[in-house]
Design an enzyme around this catalytic site. Structure first.
Site, PDB file in Angstrom:
ATOM      1  N   ASP A  14       0.800  -1.235   0.000  1.00 59.30           N
ATOM      2  CA  ASP A  14       0.000   0.000   0.000  1.00 59.30           C
ATOM      3  C   ASP A  14       0.828   1.278   0.000  1.00 59.30           C
ATOM      4  O   ASP A  14       1.992   1.294   0.395  1.00 59.30           O
ATOM      5  CB  ASP A  14      -0.993   0.008   1.184  1.00 59.30           C
TER       6      ASP A  14
ATOM      7  N   GLU B  41      -0.764  -2.063   5.230  1.00 63.35           N
ATOM      8  CA  GLU B  41       0.191  -2.021   6.345  1.00 63.35           C
ATOM      9  C   GLU B  41       0.148  -0.667   7.032  1.00 63.35           C
ATOM     10  O   GLU B  41       0.300  -0.583   8.251  1.00 63.35           O
ATOM     11  CB  GLU B  41       1.614  -2.314   5.843  1.00 63.35           C
ATOM     12  N   GLU B  42      -0.058   0.387   6.246  1.00 62.69           N
ATOM     13  CA  GLU B  42       0.000   1.745   6.807  1.00 62.69           C
ATOM     14  C   GLU B  42      -1.086   1.995   7.851  1.00 62.69           C
ATOM     15  O   GLU B  42      -0.951   2.892   8.678  1.00 62.69           O
ATOM     16  CB  GLU B  42      -0.093   2.796   5.692  1.00 62.69           C
TER      17      GLU B  42
ATOM     18  N   ARG C 244      18.812  -6.339  12.917  1.00 59.10           N
ATOM     19  CA  ARG C 244      18.523  -5.963  14.299  1.00 59.10           C
ATOM     20  C   ARG C 244      18.174  -7.221  15.103  1.00 59.10           C
ATOM     21  O   ARG C 244      17.316  -7.997  14.695  1.00 59.10           O
ATOM     22  CB  ARG C 244      17.348  -4.974  14.302  1.00 59.10           C
TER      23      ARG C 244
ATOM     24  N   HIS D 293       7.962   8.683   4.279  1.00 60.68           N
ATOM     25  CA  HIS D 293       6.709   9.456   4.381  1.00 60.68           C
ATOM     26  C   HIS D 293       6.901  10.927   3.968  1.00 60.68           C
ATOM     27  O   HIS D 293       6.033  11.757   4.228  1.00 60.68           O
ATOM     28  CB  HIS D 293       6.072   9.386   5.782  1.00 60.68           C
TER      29      HIS D 293
END
Ligand code: NI
Length: 392
Positions: free
Chosen positions: A80, A138-139, A176, A362
């Site tokens: 998305d 997902e957003e 990570r 973003h």
């Protein structure tokens, strides 16, 4: 095998860039990824992958069957875009007004497709089964839940994913261990007092003053009652109440977000907050209503899978191109929803330019160095190949 995967990915590079630019110029908002899903399904089918559409509303699943190993590995990418007006000067910039792939999900989708293309060409050599999850929404932190509800994680024994990262240069990856992103919950507190004349506070119950006690106490209590090695952030971002300057407010509404990294801290948050709010309100005679909405949990990367990813990435790119990330992010990511079903790991794919300004995710001018696509494909494909070289 590494050399073969690298050759295949390098040969696909022009096609992958073409795919990425197509997706980039046709962005769709969360839950409306109809054209992207159809496009993804088309590419998957063309490499002989069995496709299921409309999984998790607008999601797509592809299945690739391997030789013997019965462990099923999943790769998750999201599709998305965001309600942002693109301000890059790219020739393949968004042709949808007010919608932009400003979080790199166009790159994720392309890396997912590229990995499918490479692994499907391994044919006989492919040891086990792979499921490609192309997730919507997902957003808004919903898509992973929709996919899981539709059975996307059934029988999966491990899951891998990635997110682009502009502060790591293209060609490098970031690994990570442990927490990668935070749990993000929504908080709403309504404090109900009793109205009265501004000059006669003893005859009223001042909801504004009580709300200020609540906010101050919550912030202080973080430093005195929460383990400082398990970070959390509580932000009240909205507050409203009161009717006139000389009238004591009978009601105040506080709304905020609560971020935390440790699963135990996360589990106890609603009780911890409610105890503080309840005690203050009781002391001063107010009542309250608290709505605590769980968002997505923290992404906790699995130790063994992260070690496997690190080792295969170092073999592929050399130690100097694999960064071990010292810090998690307090952003949220719904990959954590899959991790409640199977262990997994998510890495950061460097997409930063070396000679050019890098805008953050973003941002309306966010751009990626497209050479990173091949880095992403090789990293994922080789890590997955290596997964089957270890006994299950
Ligand atoms: Ni994103």
């Amino acid at each position: 095998m590494l050399a073969r995967i690298k050759d295949l990915a390098e040969a696909l590079k022009p096609r992958l860039i073409e795919i990425r630019r197509h997706i980039h110029s046709h962005p769709e908002l969360s839950g409306q990824e109809y054209e992207t899903a159809a496009y993804v399904a088309g590419v998957l089918s063309s490499c002989g992958i069995v496709v299921q559409k409309a999984i998790g509303k607008t999601g797509v699943i592809g299945e690739l069957v391997g030789r013997t190993d019965d462990r099923l590995v999943a790769i998750r990418t999201d599709m998305d875009a965001l309600p942002i007006t693109e301000r890059t000067k790219l020739e393949f910039a968004s042709c949808q007004a007010g919608i932009m792939h400003a979080c790199g999900h166009d790159v994720h989708t392309t890396v997912g497709l590229g990995t499918a293309m490479v692994l499907s060409q391994l044919g006989e050599v492919l040891p086990g089964n792979i499921r490609f999850l192309f997730q919507p929404a997902e957003e808004i932190a919903q898509g992973a839940g929709w996919m899981v509800e539709d059975g996307a994680m059934n029988d999966v024994s491990a899951i891998f994913s990635l997110h682009v990262f502009p502060s790591i240069p293209a060609g490098s990856v970031g690994i990570r261990y442990g927490a990668l992103t935070a749990a993000a919950d929504d908080l709403e507190i309504i404090i109900m007092g009793e109205s009265g004349h501004g000059a006669r506070p003893h005859e009223a119950i001042d909801a504004i003053w009580i709300a200020s006690q609540v906010i101050t106490t919550l912030q202080q209590a973080i430093s005195r009652t929460q383990n400082p090695l398990r970070p959390m952030v509580l932000t009240i971002g909205q507050i409203s109440g009161g009717r006139a300057p000389n009238v004591i407010a009978d009601q105040v509404k506080l709304s905020g977000t609560v971020r935390s990294l440790h699963p135990e801290t996360h589990a106890n948050l609603p009780d911890w907050i409610e105890k503080i709010v309840g005690n203050i309100c009781q002391t001063y005679g107010a009542s309250y209503q608290m709505n605590y909405r769980r968002g997505v949990p923290s992404v906790q990367n699995d130790l063994a899978l992260t070690q496997l990813l690190e080792a295969s990435a170092k073999e592929a790119w050399g130690s100097d191109r694999v960064q071990i990330l010292p810090e998690p992010s307090l952003g949220a990511e719904d990959f954590s929803v899959y991790l409640q079903k199977a262990p997994g790991t998510m890495f950061r794919l460097g997409v930063g330019f070396r000679e050019k300004q890098n805008y953050p995710l973003h941002h309306p001018q966010f751009e990626v160095d497209e050479s990173a696509i091949v880095t992403g494909v090789v990293t994922l494909a080789y890590a997955i190949y290596q997964y089957w070289q270890k006994p299950g």
